[in-house]
Design an enzyme around this catalytic site. Structure first.
Site, PDB file in Angstrom:
ATOM      1  N   LYS A 252      -3.894  17.568 -55.603  1.00  0.00           N
ATOM      2  CA  LYS A 252      -4.609  16.638 -56.103  1.00  0.00           C
ATOM      3  C   LYS A 252      -5.822  17.266 -56.569  1.00  0.00           C
ATOM      4  CE  LYS A 252      -4.848  11.616 -55.914  1.00  0.00           C
ATOM      5  NZ  LYS A 252      -5.053  10.607 -54.960  1.00  0.00           N
TER       6      LYS A 252
HETATM    7  O1  G3P Z   1      -5.774   7.516 -54.363  1.00  0.00           O
HETATM    8  C1  G3P Z   1      -6.403   7.246 -55.449  1.00  0.00           C
HETATM    9  C2  G3P Z   1      -6.673   5.608 -55.959  1.00  0.00           C
HETATM   10  O2  G3P Z   1      -5.446   5.022 -55.723  1.00  0.00           O
HETATM   11  C3  G3P Z   1      -7.731   4.982 -55.118  1.00  0.00           C
HETATM   12  O3  G3P Z   1      -7.884   3.566 -55.193  1.00  0.00           O
HETATM   13  O4  G3P Z   1      -8.579   1.440 -54.510  1.00  0.00           O
HETATM   14  O5  G3P Z   1     -10.005   3.549 -54.155  1.00  0.00           O
HETATM   15  O6  G3P Z   1      -9.759   2.471 -56.411  1.00  0.00           O
HETATM   16  P1  G3P Z   1      -9.041   2.892 -55.086  1.00  0.00           P
END
Ligand code: G3P
Length: 214
Positions: free
Chosen positions: A83
């Protein structure tokens, strides 16, 4: 549509894996920190449990550092996808890694142009964060529609991972748009198979079945 789990929690991965519907896992530094466990230990367990792609994020912000880290991360398993945050340094790293045959998931994408650049650089996956856009009163799913159209227009092979999912409707909308993948938090994943009318229906059927003469 492929379903990934957005977590670094091994127990959660084990539970969802039992459904037989899990296609991959995505992690990020915050999700790793949440486990309270050392990175190598967690990652080894995840890579053993999951057959599909496992996204692991670099910490470096300069191309050289990202490429070095990526080459170390892929040693955890054949299914590791690196990533990389979408910055100019990140795009340069994606291009180098693509030439090395290392798969990348370009993350923290908030605009269609960032997604276009990631595809041009040779990203295997793009991760637009829909929930974080919704949080700022922007329509996260509109971004997915835009990226899907742009990728279709030019037949890019980069797959769209809808990330930062907050609720089941994000998954429905992703499927309607034709996004390749959704990466779903455990709390949302464990809700989507059930419906109160299904539970009620089973209850009624069992009650009626008890009245059938034996
Ligand atoms: O892994 C990346 C993403 O899905 C993070 O989500 O909930 O932290 O905005 P969030």
């Amino acid at each position: 549509m492929k379903f990934f789990l957005d977590t670094a929690n091994v127990e959660q991965i084990r539970k969802i894996n039992e459904l037989g519907l899990l296609d991959g896992v995505t992690t990020n530094p915050s999700l790793i920190a949440k486990t309270g466990r050392p990175f190598p230990e967690v990652v080894r367990e995840i890579c053993k449990l999951v057959e599909g792609p496992v996204s692991l994020e670099v910490i470096g912000t300069e191309t050289k550092k990202m490429v070095e880290e990526a080459n170390k991360l892929v040693e955890y398993g054949k299914n590791v996808v690196v990533k990389i945050p979408i910055t100019e340094e990140g795009l340069k790293a994606v291009k180098i890694l693509a030439n090395q045959g290392i798969r990348t998931n370009v993350t923290l994408c908030f605009s269609p142009l960032q997604a276009l650049l990631a595809a041009k650089a040779g990203a295997s996956y793009i991760s637009p964060f829909v929930g974080r856009l919704d949080d700022c009163a922007h329509d996260g799913m509109e971004l997915i529609q835009q990226i899907k159209q742009i990728y279709d227009n030019y037949a890019y092979a980069t797959e769209i991972i809808v990330a930062s999912i907050r609720h089941p409707l994000h998954i429905v909308q992703s499927a309607m748009i034709g996004a390749h993948i959704v990466t779903v938090p455990y709390e949302v994943f464990s809700k989507i198979a059930s419906h109160p009318l299904t539970d009620k229906g089973i209850e009624i059927f069992l009650k009626d079945w008890a009245k059938v003469p034996t």
